[in-house]
Design a protein around this motif. Structure first.
Motif: not given
Length: 114
Positions: A28-46
């Motif tokens: 249920s798409f509208g039932g969740w807050p949503l996020n963007w995250v990113r991962q640069a080469p050699g680094k952790g998730l941000e």
């Protein structure tokens, strides 16, 4: 089954713009807050940005505040990230997700380079 498919990433010059999309299914798409995250080469998730279920409240990391805009279309089950004034340090694989420990899509690669 939760599915998230990101798109819109490409090679862009510093100062350029891109719009990422994430099409969701299986929940249920509208039932969740949503996020963007990113991962640069050699680094952790941000963490990059979060939007609430209704789409009227957003938060951003200091690294992208004032340059990126998150939005959503609950009727289309789609999450967006408008990225302006891109910097070399924005180079990363970008993912949409419902939150920590939740499934992510395959991601979309953003490369900022001259």
């Amino acid at each position: 089954q939760v599915q998230l498919v990101e798109s819109g990433g490409e090679l862009v010059q510093p100062g350029g713009s891109l719009r990422l999309s994430c099409v969701a299914s299986g929940f249920s798409f509208g039932g969740w807050p949503l996020n963007w995250v990113r991962q640069a080469p050699g680094k952790g998730l941000e963490w990059v940005s979060t939007i609430n279920r209704e789409g009227n409240s957003t938060t951003y990391s200091d690294a992208v505040k004032g340059r990126f805009t998150i939005s959503r279309d609950n009727a289309m089950n789609t999450l967006y990230l408008q990225m302006n004034n891109l910097k070399v340090e924005d180079t990363a694989m970008y993912y949409c997700t419902r939150g920590a420990g939740q499934p992510r899509g395959p991601g979309t690669q953003v490369t900022v380079s001259s």
